[in-house]
Design a protein around this motif. Structure first.
Motif, PDB file in Angstrom:
ATOM      1  N   PHE A  97      54.547  61.165  26.184  1.00  0.00           N
ATOM      2  CA  PHE A  97      53.841  59.881  26.330  1.00  0.00           C
ATOM      3  C   PHE A  97      53.441  59.336  24.962  1.00  0.00           C
ATOM      4  CE2 PHE A  97      49.973  57.347  26.940  1.00  0.00           C
ATOM      5  CZ  PHE A  97      50.477  56.383  27.797  1.00  0.00           C
ATOM      6  N   ILE A  98      52.991  60.206  24.059  1.00  0.00           N
ATOM      7  CA  ILE A  98      52.656  59.748  22.703  1.00  0.00           C
ATOM      8  C   ILE A  98      53.890  59.143  22.036  1.00  0.00           C
ATOM      9  CG2 ILE A  98      51.958  60.503  20.397  1.00  0.00           C
ATOM     10  CD1 ILE A  98      50.216  62.640  21.755  1.00  0.00           C
ATOM     11  N   ASN A  99      55.032  59.806  22.188  1.00  0.00           N
ATOM     12  CA  ASN A  99      56.270  59.291  21.596  1.00  0.00           C
ATOM     13  C   ASN A  99      56.712  57.976  22.219  1.00  0.00           C
ATOM     14  OD1 ASN A  99      56.652  61.229  19.636  1.00  0.00           O
ATOM     15  ND2 ASN A  99      57.942  62.536  20.921  1.00  0.00           N
ATOM     16  N   SER A 100      56.339  57.736  23.465  1.00  0.00           N
ATOM     17  CA  SER A 100      56.740  56.496  24.129  1.00  0.00           C
ATOM     18  C   SER A 100      56.041  55.280  23.529  1.00  0.00           C
ATOM     19  CB  SER A 100      56.447  56.562  25.632  1.00  0.00           C
ATOM     20  OG  SER A 100      55.056  56.482  25.892  1.00  0.00           O
ATOM     21  N   ASN A 101      55.041  55.524  22.692  1.00  0.00           N
ATOM     22  CA  ASN A 101      54.342  54.433  22.014  1.00  0.00           C
ATOM     23  C   ASN A 101      54.712  54.340  20.539  1.00  0.00           C
ATOM     24  OD1 ASN A 101      52.225  53.321  24.054  1.00  0.00           O
ATOM     25  ND2 ASN A 101      52.045  55.535  24.247  1.00  0.00           N
ATOM     26  N   ALA A 102      55.761  55.047  20.130  1.00  0.00           N
ATOM     27  CA  ALA A 102      56.160  55.059  18.722  1.00  0.00           C
ATOM     28  C   ALA A 102      56.731  53.699  18.313  1.00  0.00           C
ATOM     29  CB  ALA A 102      57.194  56.155  18.479  1.00  0.00           C
TER      30      ALA A 102
ATOM     31  N   GLY B 267      65.464  66.559  27.211  1.00  0.00           N
ATOM     32  CA  GLY B 267      65.476  65.118  27.005  1.00  0.00           C
ATOM     33  C   GLY B 267      64.595  64.724  25.832  1.00  0.00           C
ATOM     34  N   ALA B 268      63.432  65.380  25.690  1.00  0.00           N
ATOM     35  CA  ALA B 268      62.552  65.110  24.558  1.00  0.00           C
ATOM     36  C   ALA B 268      63.197  65.537  23.245  1.00  0.00           C
ATOM     37  CB  ALA B 268      61.214  65.827  24.753  1.00  0.00           C
ATOM     38  N   CYS B 269      63.846  66.695  23.242  1.00  0.00           N
ATOM     39  CA  CYS B 269      64.538  67.155  22.034  1.00  0.00           C
ATOM     40  C   CYS B 269      65.654  66.190  21.640  1.00  0.00           C
ATOM     41  CB  CYS B 269      65.121  68.551  22.263  1.00  0.00           C
ATOM     42  SG  CYS B 269      63.897  69.860  22.448  1.00  0.00           S
ATOM     43  N   PHE B 270      66.454  65.773  22.620  1.00  0.00           N
ATOM     44  CA  PHE B 270      67.562  64.865  22.348  1.00  0.00           C
ATOM     45  C   PHE B 270      67.061  63.517  21.844  1.00  0.00           C
ATOM     46  CE2 PHE B 270      70.624  61.614  23.794  1.00  0.00           C
ATOM     47  CZ  PHE B 270      71.762  62.058  23.130  1.00  0.00           C
ATOM     48  N   SER B 271      66.012  62.992  22.459  1.00  0.00           N
ATOM     49  CA  SER B 271      65.471  61.692  22.046  1.00  0.00           C
ATOM     50  C   SER B 271      64.906  61.757  20.636  1.00  0.00           C
ATOM     51  CB  SER B 271      64.387  61.238  23.026  1.00  0.00           C
ATOM     52  OG  SER B 271      64.929  61.004  24.309  1.00  0.00           O
TER      53      SER B 271
ATOM     54  N   ALA C  24      66.173  47.222  19.394  1.00  0.00           N
ATOM     55  CA  ALA C  24      66.661  47.506  20.747  1.00  0.00           C
ATOM     56  C   ALA C  24      66.726  49.003  20.997  1.00  0.00           C
ATOM     57  CB  ALA C  24      68.037  46.876  20.944  1.00  0.00           C
ATOM     58  N   LEU C  25      67.204  49.773  20.018  1.00  0.00           N
ATOM     59  CA  LEU C  25      67.267  51.230  20.163  1.00  0.00           C
ATOM     60  C   LEU C  25      65.865  51.815  20.266  1.00  0.00           C
ATOM     61  CD1 LEU C  25      70.127  52.028  17.638  1.00  0.00           C
ATOM     62  CD2 LEU C  25      70.177  52.482  20.095  1.00  0.00           C
ATOM     63  N   GLY C  26      64.934  51.290  19.459  1.00  0.00           N
ATOM     64  CA  GLY C  26      63.557  51.766  19.557  1.00  0.00           C
ATOM     65  C   GLY C  26      62.986  51.533  20.935  1.00  0.00           C
ATOM     66  N   SER C  27      63.246  50.351  21.497  1.00  0.00           N
ATOM     67  CA  SER C  27      62.764  50.048  22.838  1.00  0.00           C
ATOM     68  C   SER C  27      63.421  50.950  23.885  1.00  0.00           C
ATOM     69  CB  SER C  27      63.053  48.581  23.167  1.00  0.00           C
ATOM     70  OG  SER C  27      62.682  48.278  24.490  1.00  0.00           O
ATOM     71  N   GLY C  28      64.738  51.175  23.718  1.00  0.00           N
ATOM     72  CA  GLY C  28      65.446  52.018  24.675  1.00  0.00           C
ATOM     73  C   GLY C  28      64.932  53.445  24.687  1.00  0.00           C
ATOM     74  N   PHE C  29      64.706  54.019  23.508  1.00  0.00           N
ATOM     75  CA  PHE C  29      64.260  55.411  23.461  1.00  0.00           C
ATOM     76  C   PHE C  29      62.777  55.572  23.761  1.00  0.00           C
ATOM     77  CE2 PHE C  29      68.360  56.182  21.439  1.00  0.00           C
ATOM     78  CZ  PHE C  29      68.712  57.377  22.063  1.00  0.00           C
ATOM     79  N   THR C  30      61.953  54.541  23.527  1.00  0.00           N
ATOM     80  CA  THR C  30      60.573  54.642  23.992  1.00  0.00           C
ATOM     81  C   THR C  30      60.530  54.620  25.516  1.00  0.00           C
ATOM     82  OG1 THR C  30      60.309  52.234  23.692  1.00  0.00           O
ATOM     83  CG2 THR C  30      59.501  53.658  21.937  1.00  0.00           C
ATOM     84  N   GLN C  31      61.413  53.836  26.151  1.00  0.00           N
ATOM     85  CA  GLN C  31      61.516  53.878  27.614  1.00  0.00           C
ATOM     86  C   GLN C  31      61.961  55.260  28.081  1.00  0.00           C
ATOM     87  OE1 GLN C  31      63.526  50.570  29.631  1.00  0.00           O
ATOM     88  NE2 GLN C  31      63.202  49.292  27.816  1.00  0.00           N
ATOM     89  N   ALA C  32      62.910  55.860  27.336  1.00  0.00           N
ATOM     90  CA  ALA C  32      63.378  57.198  27.692  1.00  0.00           C
ATOM     91  C   ALA C  32      62.240  58.208  27.581  1.00  0.00           C
ATOM     92  CB  ALA C  32      64.544  57.601  26.791  1.00  0.00           C
ATOM     93  N   PHE C  33      61.443  58.120  26.515  1.00  0.00           N
ATOM     94  CA  PHE C  33      60.301  59.027  26.370  1.00  0.00           C
ATOM     95  C   PHE C  33      59.316  58.852  27.523  1.00  0.00           C
ATOM     96  CE2 PHE C  33      61.191  59.557  21.683  1.00  0.00           C
ATOM     97  CZ  PHE C  33      61.228  60.951  21.697  1.00  0.00           C
ATOM     98  N   LEU C  34      59.148  57.617  27.987  1.00  0.00           N
ATOM     99  CA  LEU C  34      58.237  57.382  29.108  1.00  0.00           C
ATOM    100  C   LEU C  34      58.777  58.046  30.376  1.00  0.00           C
ATOM    101  CD1 LEU C  34      55.643  56.043  30.044  1.00  0.00           C
ATOM    102  CD2 LEU C  34      56.970  53.963  30.525  1.00  0.00           C
TER     103      LEU C  34
END
Length: 537
Positions: free
Chosen positions: A365-370, A302-306, A493-503
């Motif tokens: 978690f670091i990526n979830s704050n990107a 999931g991290a690789c895909f995101s 919107a995509l940035g928000s969606g994928f930061t949620q995914a990283f979380l």
């Protein structure tokens, strides 16, 4: 695998020592090792290519919604669905034949991808690649083990095989990024076709066949119900965010898939030669390590895909940058083989897994704050390295725990089952992450557009594009085209969606760490020789 995608693929089992084949002259043994190693590297390159090329796919095929997710998922589904059956077929009819057939399928699948006029053709090519790779992964390892005359030769052979598999993971994103940089991403698949041909010829001319066990039986109905059930559930999970979770075909797919998997369980409890030995899950340690395998490998892929989606279809970065980041995600598993092989003889697998999953959780978690508006790729260096280190520290110990928590006579099935569940986690990674990110992004985009204050000549086309193709389609329309004024809303919107995914990925990795630490207390340690075999593979 996964591929890995892994994605990163893994062997179906660690074959027990057996009588070597008749033709085990040193030259034939070297030829077998070379053929198996090249074949598994080619399969892994095909596995990992989509991760480096998602941005190129989006621009070439004008994809929307879940279409990119299906390119990755189409590879991993055949690997998971047929993994155990390929092991039985190899034992029954010959592993060399499976490697030959798998190499041919990878050549065909990569050729289809290289000439694909549509994204749907890419799905077909990826599925053919996955079928071929699913045959190569267990069969090539069995060939390596079969020509070894001593345990020392076997450990060395498996280490070389694993090195080539890891090399495929590292080379694939660089190969994709290089050809994409030249403006011809299809050339990467052309290279796979040529190297697949080399693997096929080397296997046909230089390898020896492994001893077969013709008494093994196929679990036909188990295979059918497992395949259909898993495919239907994955279909529902992929299409749910795009078509709506209450859409009739999504609901039918999820319900029918669940029923078929329940039927599969009933069949496995009754059949004489089950595809999956469910009694293994009565062992607490094995059951916990199985859950950890699925959850943890979901987090990794999931991290690789995101990361691939963030730098590709979202930010449209140079594909070579993504290739370099994927070296950090995939490379540590290869570079640290000697270190980890020693650590496993001295440190409990439970501690290695806990550390690995905590590192993975920290990276996600670091990526979830990107910040999606920040195009500085170096912000992904540290989190990608943490995720890559986490994967390196967890991959081999998971199998060690599973194999050494059951009686010796069940170790082969335990290893095969763990690998199946690990690859299931790989398959779920892009599916669930794509569902989470795109569902969240779609909802935020429509809400943003309705309150955006855009002029009617921009708002109308933007709403139409968003409803038809989702945020990825709106984010990718050229400047000056009607609706392009809303592209910034799609990007956010995509940035928000994928930061949620990283979380979510971080939470999954943390859960795997806690399960490893608290659930695997008292796990039986492995002896040094077994550790060397497991660490090498």
């Amino acid at each position: 695998m996964s591929q890995g995608q892994e994605t990163v693929a893994s062997p179906q089992s660690y074959p027990p020592p057996q009588a070597p084949p008749v033709d085990t002259a040193p030259s034939r043994a070297k030829g077998t090792l070379a053929a198996a190693s090249l074949a598994v590297m080619v399969a892994q390159i095909a596995n990992a290519l989509p991760g480096a090329l998602n941005g190129e796919f989006q621009l070439t095929f004008n994809t929307f919604g879940s279409q990119l997710t299906w390119i990755t998922a189409a590879f991993m589904i055949p690997v998971v669905v047929f993994e155990l059956t390929f092991g039985v077929l190899g034992d029954k009819y010959g592993h060399r034949k499976l490697v030959l057939g798998g190499a041919l399928l990878v050549m065909i699948g990569s050729l289809v991808c290289a000439i694909s006029p549509t994204v749907q053709a890419m799905w077909i090519g990826s599925a053919i690649n996955g079928l071929g790779a699913g045959a190569i992964f267990p069969a090539s390892l069995a060939l390596v083990a079969s020509v070894a005359r001593t345990m020392q030769e076997r450990v060395r052979g498996i280490a070389i095989w694993a090195g080539f598999l890891s090399a495929g993971s590292a080379l694939s994103p660089l190969l994709g990024g290089m050809f994409a940089g030249f403006g011809w991403w299809r050339g990467a698949y052309a290279v796979v076709v040529l190297t697949g041909l080399a693997a096929l010829l080397l296997t046909a001319l230089r390898s020896a066949e492994a001893k077969v066990a013709r008494e093994r039986r196929l679990d036909i109905w188990g295979q059918i119900t497992f395949a259909l059930g898993l495919i239907l559930i994955l279909f529902g999970l992929v299409q749910g965010p795009e078509d709506g979770w209450t859409a009739s075909h999504v609901v039918v797919a999820l319900v029918a898939g669940t029923v078929l998997l329940a039927v599969f369980v009933a069949i496995e409890l009754r059949v004489e030669s089950p595809l999956l030995e469910l009694r293994l899950f009565l062992n607490r340690q094995f059951a916990i390590s199985s859950v950890v395998a699925v959850v943890g490998m979901f987090a990794f892929l999931g991290a690789c895909f995101s990361t691939s989606m963030w730098l590709g279809p979202v930010q449209h970065q140079n594909p070579l940058y993504l290739g370099l980041l994927f070296l950090l995600l995939q490379g540590p598993a290869f570079v640290l083989i000697p270190v980890l092989s020693r650590l496993q003889t001295r440190v409990s697998s439970r501690w290695l897994m806990t550390f690995g999953f905590l590192a993975m959780a920290a990276g996600a978690f670091i990526n979830s704050n990107a910040d999606v508006t920040n195009r500085d790729v170096t912000t992904f260096v540290l989190p990608s390295l943490l995720v890559g280190l986490g994967f390196a520290f967890t991959l081999s110990p998971m199998t060690a725990v599973a194999v050494n928590s059951v009686p010796r006579e069940m170790t082969g099935m335990a290893s095969a089952t763990t690998n199946l569940l690990r690859d299931l986690g790989f398959a779920l990674g892009p599916v669930l992450v794509g569902a989470i990110a795109l569902s969240a992004a779609g909802g935020q985009l429509m809400a943003s557009l309705q309150t955006s204050g855009l002029a009617p000549d921009q708002l109308g086309p933007a709403m139409g594009i968003a409803e038809a193709g989702g945020p990825i389609a709106l984010n990718s329309i050229p400047e000056g085209v009607p609706g392009s004024g809303a592209s910034q809303f799609a990007l956010e919107a995509l940035g928000s969606g994928f930061t949620q995914a990283f979380l979510v990925i971080a939470v999954a990795a943390l859960a795997a760490a806690l399960l490893s630490f608290f659930g695997l207390r008292g796990v039986r340690e492995i002896d040094p020789e077994a550790a060397a075999v497991e660490a090498a593979a």
